[in-house]
Motif scaffolding. Sequence first.
Motif, short mmCIF file in Angstrom:
data_model
loop_
_atom_site.label_atom_id
_atom_site.label_comp_id
_atom_site.label_asym_id
_atom_site.label_seq_id
_atom_site.Cartn_x
_atom_site.Cartn_y
_atom_site.Cartn_z
N VAL A 167 2.97 2.67 -10.77
CA VAL A 167 2.32 1.68 -11.63
C VAL A 167 1.46 0.76 -10.77
O VAL A 167 1.92 0.21 -9.76
N LEU A 168 0.19 0.60 -11.18
CA LEU A 168 -0.76 -0.23 -10.44
C LEU A 168 -0.96 -1.55 -11.17
O LEU A 168 -0.97 -1.61 -12.41
N ASP A 169 -1.10 -2.61 -10.40
CA ASP A 169 -1.48 -3.91 -10.95
C ASP A 169 -2.28 -4.65 -9.89
O ASP A 169 -2.61 -4.10 -8.82
N GLY A 170 -2.58 -5.91 -10.16
CA GLY A 170 -3.42 -6.67 -9.25
C GLY A 170 -2.76 -6.95 -7.91
O GLY A 170 -3.45 -7.30 -6.94
N ASN A 171 -1.45 -6.81 -7.81
CA ASN A 171 -0.74 -7.10 -6.56
C ASN A 171 -0.53 -5.87 -5.69
O ASN A 171 0.04 -5.99 -4.60
N CYS A 172 -0.94 -4.72 -6.17
CA CYS A 172 -0.76 -3.49 -5.39
C CYS A 172 -1.71 -3.48 -4.20
O CYS A 172 -2.76 -4.13 -4.20
#
Length: 588
Positions: free
Chosen positions: A254-259
Amino acid sequence: MALRDELLKSIWHAFTALDVDKCGKVSKSQLKVLSHNLCTVMNIPHDPVALEEHFKDDDEGPVSNQGYMPYLNKFILDKVTDNFDRQDFNKMCWTLCSRKNLQQSQLFISNDDAFKIWCIFNFLSEDRYPLIMVTEEIEYFLRKLTDAMGGSWVEERFEDYRLQLNSKQQCLNVWELISLVGSGHFSKGMDRQTLSMGINEVYQELILDVLKQGYMMKKGHKRKNWTERWFMLKPNCISYYVGEDLAEKKGDIVLDGNCSVESIQDKEGKKCLFFVKSSQKSFEISASDKKKKQEWIQAIQNCVSLLRQGRPAPHREARQKRRELRLKQQAEQEELELRMRELQTANEAKQQELENMRKALEEAAAYAADEEKKRLQTQTELQDRYRMDLEREKMVRQQMEEQVAQKSTELEQYLQRVHELEDMYGQLENALEDERRARQDEEAVRKLQARLLEEEATKRAELEQIHLRQQRAISKTEAEKQELEKERLAKENALQAAMTQLEQLEQERQGALMQYQTVMKKLEDATNNTKTWKHKVAQHEGLLRLIQPGSKPQPIINNWGIASFSEGELSLREKQWQERKNQMTQAQ
């Protein structure tokens, strides 16, 4: 694109397929079936009572006057959430419309490939009904399909097709697009399998939001062994499967802005390693070569950057930018057409004004010609009259030689008036000469106005050519976008220069108009001067008085007729006779 808009496009195909008579109406039973199927595939509770209440029978037949859209919005689309399989929904709508419109026997592609093209059409079509795909989007899709098949894009072939398309309608519906791809017109030299693989790759990118996919090695979390997996990158996750058939899914990153993603050194006999750190787990992945490694790192970083900025997938953002650009260009074109119509209206008004001026000039010229004719006739009459007066004067002078001495003063006055009249005639000829020069100036101004109108027409033709070149430049490819922008700016500058020259021509024409008004003023002054001198000539003609013979006294008549002596002589003779009579009386 909002979820409602995407769903409406597929539903529109299904509803249109049920509209057999193409009158915009579908029977109530078919609408019930369609509504039930929609609720089923979108996981929405079906309310048959609300459907029956909404679609009541009326006197005109089984179709409600309220229409289907209010029910669709209120009882289906307002309740929908993104928790259903989009592909099943599209399959259901495709099944309803393909049976009626798809001619599978004439195509080189399978029914599944035609379905994928149908989904791509819904994604790239305009947000207006009936659904169409414009030329720019057709070129975008065909370019992507050619790249996916590993072929080279032939610009000349598409330009020929664009000319054929522009001569007809400048757009395609979904069945025409399927027929275009299925006929193999733009995939010559490619077999069916290559074409099918290209369609599937474009479908995965545009519809399934697959940004990148391929085989890589992944290190396990428990046994720490390396296993080959098929990775599929989407805007918000990286899914990995056992094989590329996607039969068995092993997990998601799962990708988000903190990856974050970073390259790591080779170890454990594995090369081209990089590290993906998500909020839940961290993953070590090995690519097949350095190029693949860098491509995957860059693609994942782009996804994380988009998630941080809250932006959609690149192809969706590019589609939105293309639509905004088309809308902007359409608005500019409409504004330009409005400006052209205003210029045309102003030009027609100016032409009408010039036509009125020309007619006025022709009338003034005709009037001046009549006046000239009358003046010449009057001058001829005056010359004839003066000649007759001179002849009469000569006869009178011969008869009145005896009275020359007495009439010398009157003769001098008469000669003086004759000289004044000759001076007036000279001034009258000068005024007529000024009038002729004013007419020549007027003709020069009219030629100048004709030249200015011709130059204005030339500039307008140049403006239309610039507009046409701008229209051709707009239809160029996305890959040449930056160079196209520069050319468009240069053409807009040329267009602005042409507009400036047009305004200068307008100013010159205004100056010519002012010069024409000045010439008209001169002509009016010359005409007034002519009328003034004519009036003075008429007054002086009234002051002339011809020299006539003096009046003779009443002759004396006696018994023998008219006497040969005057009254003075008669009085003298009477006086002499009376004196002789008195002398005779005295003598007696």
